[in-house]
Enzyme design. Structure first.
Site, PDB file in Angstrom:
ATOM      1  N   GLN A   1       0.745  -1.122  -0.072  1.00 52.80           N
ATOM      2  CA  GLN A   1      -0.046  -0.249  -0.161  1.00 52.80           C
ATOM      3  C   GLN A   1       0.933   1.206   0.043  1.00 52.80           C
ATOM      4  OE1 GLN A   1      -3.886  -0.522   2.706  1.00 52.80           O
ATOM      5  NE2 GLN A   1      -1.968  -1.977   3.696  1.00 52.80           N
TER       6      GLN A   1
ATOM      7  N   HIS B   1      -0.987   1.483  -4.419  1.00 53.65           N
ATOM      8  CA  HIS B   1      -1.368   3.009  -4.400  1.00 53.65           C
ATOM      9  C   HIS B   1      -0.518   4.005  -5.048  1.00 53.65           C
ATOM     10  CE1 HIS B   1      -3.428   1.755  -0.331  1.00 53.65           C
ATOM     11  NE2 HIS B   1      -4.279   1.617  -1.245  1.00 53.65           N
TER      12      HIS B   1
ATOM     13  N   SER C   1      -3.106  -0.984   9.227  1.00 53.74           N
ATOM     14  CA  SER C   1      -4.131  -1.054  10.182  1.00 53.74           C
ATOM     15  C   SER C   1      -5.393  -1.643   9.489  1.00 53.74           C
ATOM     16  CB  SER C   1      -4.586   0.254  10.450  1.00 53.74           C
ATOM     17  OG  SER C   1      -4.672   0.966   9.209  1.00 53.74           O
TER      18      SER C   1
ATOM     19  N   ASN D   1       2.607  -6.919  13.418  1.00 56.34           N
ATOM     20  CA  ASN D   1       2.172  -5.815  13.838  1.00 56.34           C
ATOM     21  C   ASN D   1       2.430  -5.705  15.293  1.00 56.34           C
ATOM     22  OD1 ASN D   1       0.819  -3.214  14.328  1.00 56.34           O
ATOM     23  ND2 ASN D   1      -0.282  -3.439  12.188  1.00 56.34           N
TER      24      ASN D   1
HETATM   25  C1  BV8 Z   1     -11.653   3.371  -3.840  1.00 61.30           C
HETATM   26  C2  BV8 Z   1      -1.709   7.157  -1.344  1.00 61.30           C
HETATM   27  C3  BV8 Z   1     -13.602   3.139  -5.219  1.00 61.30           C
HETATM   28  C4  BV8 Z   1      -1.814   8.490  -0.986  1.00 61.30           C
HETATM   29  C5  BV8 Z   1      -3.310   6.118  -0.176  1.00 61.30           C
HETATM   30  C6  BV8 Z   1     -15.995   4.060   4.377  1.00 61.30           C
HETATM   31  C7  BV8 Z   1     -15.858   2.771   4.686  1.00 61.30           C
HETATM   32  C8  BV8 Z   1     -15.058   1.936   3.815  1.00 61.30           C
HETATM   33  C9  BV8 Z   1     -14.383   2.718   2.754  1.00 61.30           C
HETATM   34  C10 BV8 Z   1     -14.344   3.633   2.374  1.00 61.30           C
HETATM   35  C11 BV8 Z   1     -15.223   4.422   3.293  1.00 61.30           C
HETATM   36  N1  BV8 Z   1     -15.281   5.958   2.784  1.00 61.30           N
HETATM   37  C12 BV8 Z   1     -14.099   5.803   1.753  1.00 61.30           C
HETATM   38  C13 BV8 Z   1     -13.906   4.552   1.711  1.00 61.30           C
HETATM   39  C14 BV8 Z   1     -12.976   4.053   0.604  1.00 61.30           C
HETATM   40  C15 BV8 Z   1     -11.490   4.550   0.880  1.00 61.30           C
HETATM   41  C16 BV8 Z   1     -11.037   4.151   2.460  1.00 61.30           C
HETATM   42  O1  BV8 Z   1     -10.860   3.044   2.556  1.00 61.30           O
HETATM   43  N2  BV8 Z   1     -11.050   4.930   3.329  1.00 61.30           N
HETATM   44  C17 BV8 Z   1     -10.550   4.538   4.735  1.00 61.30           C
HETATM   45  C18 BV8 Z   1      -9.636   5.619   5.283  1.00 61.30           C
HETATM   46  C19 BV8 Z   1     -12.015   4.365   5.492  1.00 61.30           C
HETATM   47  N3  BV8 Z   1     -10.392   3.979  -0.063  1.00 61.30           N
HETATM   48  C20 BV8 Z   1     -10.415   4.527  -1.284  1.00 61.30           C
HETATM   49  O2  BV8 Z   1     -10.924   5.622  -1.359  1.00 61.30           O
HETATM   50  C21 BV8 Z   1      -9.706   3.935  -2.381  1.00 61.30           C
HETATM   51  N4  BV8 Z   1     -10.397   3.853  -3.524  1.00 61.30           N
HETATM   52  O3  BV8 Z   1     -12.180   2.893  -2.837  1.00 61.30           O
HETATM   53  O4  BV8 Z   1     -12.038   3.373  -4.705  1.00 61.30           O
HETATM   54  C22 BV8 Z   1     -14.261   4.415  -4.692  1.00 61.30           C
HETATM   55  C23 BV8 Z   1     -14.243   5.286  -5.619  1.00 61.30           C
HETATM   56  C24 BV8 Z   1     -15.032   6.487  -5.380  1.00 61.30           C
HETATM   57  C25 BV8 Z   1     -15.640   6.672  -4.027  1.00 61.30           C
HETATM   58  C26 BV8 Z   1     -15.508   5.756  -3.148  1.00 61.30           C
HETATM   59  C27 BV8 Z   1     -14.910   4.526  -3.503  1.00 61.30           C
HETATM   60  C28 BV8 Z   1      -8.645   4.661  -2.482  1.00 61.30           C
HETATM   61  C29 BV8 Z   1      -7.339   4.187  -1.360  1.00 61.30           C
HETATM   62  C30 BV8 Z   1      -5.957   4.743  -1.423  1.00 61.30           C
HETATM   63  C31 BV8 Z   1      -5.785   5.873  -0.803  1.00 61.30           C
HETATM   64  N5  BV8 Z   1      -4.336   6.212  -0.899  1.00 61.30           N
HETATM   65  N6  BV8 Z   1      -2.153   6.234  -0.298  1.00 61.30           N
HETATM   66  C32 BV8 Z   1      -0.904   9.094  -0.023  1.00 61.30           C
HETATM   67  O5  BV8 Z   1      -0.092   8.201   0.497  1.00 61.30           O
HETATM   68  O6  BV8 Z   1      -0.952  10.114   0.203  1.00 61.30           O
HETATM   69  S1  BV8 Z   1      -3.906   5.057   1.331  1.00 61.30           S
HETATM   70  C33 BV8 Z   1      -2.775   5.310   2.746  1.00 61.30           C
HETATM   71  O7  BV8 Z   1      -3.383   4.307   3.846  1.00 61.30           O
HETATM   72  C34 BV8 Z   1      -1.521   4.839   2.547  1.00 61.30           C
HETATM   73  O8  BV8 Z   1      -1.265   4.214   1.155  1.00 61.30           O
HETATM   74  C35 BV8 Z   1      -1.294   3.722   3.508  1.00 61.30           C
HETATM   75  O9  BV8 Z   1      -0.487   2.728   3.317  1.00 61.30           O
HETATM   76  C36 BV8 Z   1      -2.709   3.346   3.544  1.00 61.30           C
HETATM   77  C37 BV8 Z   1      -2.920   2.238   4.545  1.00 61.30           C
HETATM   78  O10 BV8 Z   1      -2.773   2.575   5.868  1.00 61.30           O
HETATM   79  P1  BV8 Z   1      -1.631   1.752   6.269  1.00 61.30           P
HETATM   80  O11 BV8 Z   1      -0.446   1.332   5.665  1.00 61.30           O
HETATM   81  O12 BV8 Z   1      -2.321   0.468   7.016  1.00 61.30           O
HETATM   82  O13 BV8 Z   1      -1.041   2.648   7.606  1.00 61.30           O
HETATM   83  P2  BV8 Z   1      -1.551   3.034   8.762  1.00 61.30           P
HETATM   84  O14 BV8 Z   1      -0.852   4.085   9.511  1.00 61.30           O
HETATM   85  O15 BV8 Z   1      -3.067   3.026   9.102  1.00 61.30           O
HETATM   86  O16 BV8 Z   1      -1.233   1.757   9.844  1.00 61.30           O
HETATM   87  C38 BV8 Z   1       0.145   1.674   9.923  1.00 61.30           C
HETATM   88  C39 BV8 Z   1       0.237  -0.010  10.946  1.00 61.30           C
HETATM   89  O17 BV8 Z   1       1.565  -0.213  10.979  1.00 61.30           O
HETATM   90  C40 BV8 Z   1      -0.395   0.157  12.274  1.00 61.30           C
HETATM   91  O18 BV8 Z   1      -1.236  -0.941  12.397  1.00 61.30           O
HETATM   92  C41 BV8 Z   1       0.902   0.111  13.297  1.00 61.30           C
HETATM   93  O19 BV8 Z   1       0.384  -0.672  14.328  1.00 61.30           O
HETATM   94  C42 BV8 Z   1       1.766  -0.621  12.470  1.00 61.30           C
HETATM   95  N7  BV8 Z   1       3.053  -0.477  12.803  1.00 61.30           N
HETATM   96  C43 BV8 Z   1       3.777   0.737  13.192  1.00 61.30           C
HETATM   97  N8  BV8 Z   1       5.174   0.487  13.359  1.00 61.30           N
HETATM   98  C44 BV8 Z   1       5.210  -0.719  12.930  1.00 61.30           C
HETATM   99  C45 BV8 Z   1       4.001  -1.416  12.446  1.00 61.30           C
HETATM  100  N9  BV8 Z   1       3.951  -2.607  12.178  1.00 61.30           N
HETATM  101  C46 BV8 Z   1       5.324  -3.385  11.774  1.00 61.30           C
HETATM  102  N10 BV8 Z   1       6.533  -2.718  12.136  1.00 61.30           N
HETATM  103  C47 BV8 Z   1       6.449  -1.480  12.777  1.00 61.30           C
HETATM  104  N11 BV8 Z   1       7.640  -0.845  13.230  1.00 61.30           N
END
Ligand code: BV8
Length: 245
Positions: free
Chosen positions: A104, A122, A193, A217
């Site tokens: 991602q 992404h 996450s 994680n």
């Molecule tokens: C789409 C690029 C169809 C940009 C990114 C309501 C419910 C469900 C879904 C949705 C909703 N409302 C909207 C949606 C859809 C939405 C979505 O899912 N939203 C979420 C927030 C609810 N998705 C989209 O829009 C996608 N497109 O669905 O198209 C569509 C079309 C039109 C209308 C509707 C739908 C597009 C999603 C892509 C977005 N772009 N990135 C940028 O980077 O600026 S996403 C972004 O989040 C990053 O890419 C990131 O990687 C990604 C996911 O987050 P994580 O990677 O999980 O990162 P996070 O910080 O959350 O977690 C880190 C984890 O690591 C934690 O668990 C932590 O404990 C752990 N950690 C910490 N340290 C360590 C570790 N693990 C291991 N080792 C360590 N040392």
């Protein structure tokens, strides 16, 4: 047998493995995560979900470039960590008939660690894409003050080649990731996450099709109740033990 021994044993007997990574795999390289500590990253008072949105590209492309130039400046000082390298080494070792890396992340650190053809769901922060003709260009070949970059093919403006919120993903990439998830015997989910759709469907597809799902994680996630083995630790600590030959 403890959890990591169980996971190592299942991986050792697998021929088809898929790894899904999120921002956490780059945390030990110094790249901030998005939702770590329960607060979403904000910049200039705006949450990143607003900055990284399709609407912002239409509304304020220069600001989107400022945001992604800032993000690239943060990544520029970061090196792949032991977790990235363990993934790359496992792929290059040839130990597995099928080894698929789906990320991602847009930071490019998997490629920098030596991973071959990761599926970057992404996109990639180091590339620009033309708003009209889709021409791709490496940002290393575009002057930093040319913002928005001008497409060399059709002279329209270019945007970061990343998938923003409310934008669809590249269908070929997503289908490839789904197909590999359905075929794999072990799906390892690292540093995510698992809240972002549709990437978060990948481990669910693997599980539904009978794969063993292993989570790496330091924290519990929405996925944890679904997985077969949950390893509470960081990517840099756990992956070398999990994937080492
Ligand atoms: C789409 C690029 C169809 C940009 C990114 C309501 C419910 C469900 C879904 C949705 C909703 N409302 C909207 C949606 C859809 C939405 C979505 O899912 N939203 C979420 C927030 C609810 N998705 C989209 O829009 C996608 N497109 O669905 O198209 C569509 C079309 C039109 C209308 C509707 C739908 C597009 C999603 C892509 C977005 N772009 N990135 C940028 O980077 O600026 S996403 C972004 O989040 C990053 O890419 C990131 O990687 C990604 C996911 O987050 P994580 O990677 O999980 O990162 P996070 O910080 O959350 O977690 C880190 C984890 O690591 C934690 O668990 C932590 O404990 C752990 N950690 C910490 N340290 C360590 C570790 N693990 C291991 N080792 C360590 N040392």
């Amino acid at each position: 047998m403890n959890a990591i021994e169980e996971a190592v044993e299942r991986i050792a007997s697998a021929t088809r493995v898929l790894i899904l990574t999120g921002a956490g795999v780059s945390a030990e390289s110094g790249v901030p995560t998005f939702r770590g500590g329960g607060t979403s990253t904000a910049w200039r008072g705006m949450p990143f979900e607003q900055l990284s949105s399709a609407e912002m590209v239409k509304r304020d492309l220069p600001l989107v470039w400022e945001w992604f130039d800032y993000r690239r400046s943060v990544v520029a000082g970061c090196e792949p960590n032991a977790g990235h390298k363990a993934i790359a080494d496992a792929q290059i070792s040839g130990r597995f008939q099928e080894f698929t890396l789906v990320t991602q992340n847009i930071d490019g650190l998997h490629r920098a660690a030596g991973s071959i053809d990761p599926i970057e769901l992404h996109g990639n922060i180091h590339q620009a894409r033309c708003l009209s003709c889709g021409h791709l260009a490496s940002l290393s070949e575009i002057p930093n003050d040319e913002r928005p970059p001008v497409c060399p093919e059709c002279f329209d403006s270019m945007r970061p080649h990343v998938v923003l919120f409310f934008e669809g993903l590249n269908e070929d990439d997503l289908l490839a990731a789904y197909e590999k998830a359905a075929r794999c015997e072990v799906c390892i989910v690292v540093g995510t996450s698992a809240v972002v759709y549709p990437a978060n469907m990948i481990p669910q597809i693997a599980k539904r099709e009978g794969a063993t799902v292993v989570e790496v994680n330091p924290e519990e996630t929405e996925l944890s109740p679904l997985v077969d083995v949950s390893l509470r630790g960081t990517a840099g600590e756990v992956l070398p033990r999990l994937l080492g030959a």
